[in-house]
Motif scaffolding. Structure first.
Motif, short mmCIF file in Angstrom:
data_model
loop_
_atom_site.label_atom_id
_atom_site.label_comp_id
_atom_site.label_asym_id
_atom_site.label_seq_id
_atom_site.Cartn_x
_atom_site.Cartn_y
_atom_site.Cartn_z
N MET A 1 0.93 -1.08 0.01
CA MET A 1 -0.15 -0.09 -0.17
C MET A 1 0.78 1.25 -0.14
N ARG A 2 0.65 2.21 -1.18
CA ARG A 2 1.22 3.44 -1.18
C ARG A 2 0.50 4.37 -1.13
N VAL A 3 0.60 5.66 -0.53
CA VAL A 3 -0.18 6.81 -0.56
C VAL A 3 0.43 7.63 -1.20
N VAL A 4 -0.20 8.24 -2.01
CA VAL A 4 0.49 9.63 -2.99
C VAL A 4 -0.26 10.80 -2.99
N ALA A 5 0.21 11.82 -2.32
CA ALA A 5 -0.45 13.21 -2.47
C ALA A 5 -0.26 14.22 -3.48
N ASP A 6 -1.29 14.69 -4.48
CA ASP A 6 -0.62 15.84 -5.05
C ASP A 6 -0.78 17.09 -4.49
N ALA B 1 -7.18 14.91 -4.16
CA ALA B 1 -5.61 15.27 -4.01
C ALA B 1 -5.12 13.79 -3.75
N LEU B 2 -5.58 12.68 -3.51
CA LEU B 2 -5.07 11.58 -2.79
C LEU B 2 -5.48 10.31 -3.51
#
Lengths: 63, 445
Positions: free
Chosen positions: A1-6, A58-59
């Motif tokens: 699991m990887r979280v990316v925020a713009d 954004a996520l």
């Protein structure tokens, strides 16, 4: 699991921090900081809730 | 999706044939196609609901986001566009939602489990009422045919009309210093245009943040060149040849419209009516669904159930019991409440035995003059303590913070330009946080 925020899209409204405070925190600049980009599997439900709650989408959650 | 395509716009198909694809004994019908309604249909599919799903909306558009209507849409550097949350094709094909847009519900028969939409009848197994709220009528303004230059600000069409007027350099008068009115004033000043806000209460946003903090917002408006008339009533709009030319204030001390004695005239090319909204529940009158004696909003229990079999409610339309107010019912018009409710009632209606109370701490934000305002909790407090007073004026950047106490608990927090702290107070409010500890946290103790 990887979280990316713009961070360009983020408006710092903080819903993610409300859902998963160990993973997200809005900084003094009003933009989210991802505190833990690869959170433990045990927090998946909270992180998913945070992704869904973002008012500006954004996520993203990968994996 | 495993269910048959239901992209047809035919409103007479009632579905509900029983079996594994019909866990509710009929379609799930969501009435109201804004944020709460959208979250309801998204959540239904995410939780694996495979039965028929119908979304009914009075506006012709698929669900779109409303906060930008009084912010980005009005900004000089914006493009004036609002994309829907999802295109129609996504809703119809990916989420397998039957869309009935541009169609307002007109009645409900809970005994037969039928929603009337004009001359058509829609059967439901479960119903989510998410019709939101509509601008309150303004004396002398026919909603179907308002004078040119007079707008509410609720829909995309309203926002585009206000934007067009600002582009033409309108002199603007805003009636009502709530969120919408305040943001319109901010947008007008952002274009260097003259704007006056007329408010009947002693301070802006009194209902949302309380009288103590409202004064800070008066200062914020004035620091940015917005004229603010407080405790001021409107006697009426001045209309010439079908176009508004001004707002006539009531004579001093007369809060009501229609005064015989004339007050000051504020010239205007654009009048934005930010005088509040009322729940859109006319279609539920007489149905047996409980409506609040004050504003006719739907009254539901903590799970969002109305007490009428199969009928649930979400978003701006519903009064829910509020833990922060010892269970008293309250209705909110916050983006976050609509999103929360829409998801939560569907979770509850799909598994009523495990229904959970909807008790997220209320939260709203607003953007004024480049400042970020945020409020969590309730303004109903024994004490409001200003912890950091700087920040109302245009030149200060240190932000503003006020905390709200009831008995020995923290029940609310209001901040300007302190984004890092707000959710930390929200958590404290949610967990019945102690006042002393919150105060120590706020002051760096």
């Amino acid at each position: 699991m990887r979280v990316v925020a713009d961070r360009g899209t983020c408006e710092g409204l903080g819903m993610c921090e409300a859902m998963a405070p160990d993973v997200f925190e809005v900084g003094d600049d009003g933009v989210v900081d991802v505190l833990d980009a690869t959170p433990d599997e045990s927090s998946r439900a909270d992180v998913q809730a945070a992704v869904l709650a973002c008012p500006v989408l954004a996520l993203t959650l990968e994996g | 999706m495993s269910t048959p395509s239901s992209a047809s716009s035919s409103p007479d198909s009632t579905g509900g044939t029983g079996g594994t694809g019909d866990p509710l004994g009929g379609p799930l019908v969501v009435v109201g196609a804004s944020l709460a309604g959208l979250r309801a249909v998204e959540t239904a599919r995410r939780l694996g609901y495979a039965g028929e799903l119908v979304l009914v909306g009075a506006e012709p558009h698929p669900p779109y986001d409303r906060p930008p209507l009084s912010k980005a849409v009005l900004a000089p550097d914006g493009d004036g566009e609002v994309a829907p949350f999802h295109p129609v094709e996504h809703l119809e094909r990916e989420l397998d939602v039957r869309l009935l847009l541009g169609r307002a519900a007109t009645g409900l028969d809970p005994d037969r489990r039928i929603v009337r939409v004009g001359d058509d009848e829609l059967a439901y197994g479960a119903l989510v009422v998410a019709t939101g709220a509509a601008p309150r009528p303004f004396p002398g303004v026919d909603p179907a045919d308002p004078p040119r230059g007079v707008r509410h600000l609720r829909t995309l069409e309203d926002a585009l009309a206000v934007r067009a007027a600002l582009e033409e350099g309108a002199r603007t008068v805003v009636v009502g210093a709530g969120f919408i009115g305040s943001e319109v004033a901010s947008a007008a000043r952002g274009r260097g245009l003259p704007v006056t806000v007329v408010e009947a209460a002693p301070v802006p946003l009194q209902r949302s943040v309380g009288p103590e903090v409202g004064g800070v917002l008066t200062d914020l408006h004035r620091a940015h060149g917005t004229q603010v008339r407080l405790g001021a009533g409107v006697a009426g709009l001045v209309v010439e040849d079908g176009r508004v030319t001004g707002v006539r204030l009531a004579a001093d001390g007369d809060p009501g419209a229609g005064s015989a004695e004339e007050g000051e005239l504020l010239p205007a090319d654009l009048v934005v009516l930010g005088t509040g909204v009322a729940p859109a529940t006319g279609w539920l009158e007489g149905s047996g669904v409980p409506l609040h004696p004050g504003d006719r909003g739907v009254v539901a229990d903590a799970t969002g159930h109305t007490g009428v079999g199969g009928v649930w409610a979400a978003g701006d339309v519903v009064h829910l019991p509020q833990p922060l107010r010892d269970g008293a019912h309250e209705r909110f018009e916050h983006w976050t409440s609509a999103a929360d409710h829409g998801a939560a009632v569907v979770r509850n209606l799909l598994d009523p035995a495990a229904a959970q109370p909807i008790e997220g701490v209320p939260y709203f934000w607003s953007d004024l003059y480049g400042r970020r305002l945020q409020f969590v909790g309730t303004p109903h407090a024994d004490e409001v303590r200003v912890v950091h007073a700087g920040g109302a004026g245009a030149e200060t950047a240190s932000g503003f913070l006020a905390l709200y106490r009831r008995e020995d608990r923290l029940v609310g927090a209001f901040a300007i330009d302190r984004p890092r702290e707000v959710m930390k107070y929200r958590r404290r409010v949610a967990s019945d946080g102690a006042w002393d500890e919150a105060l120590a946290f706020a002051t760096g103790g």
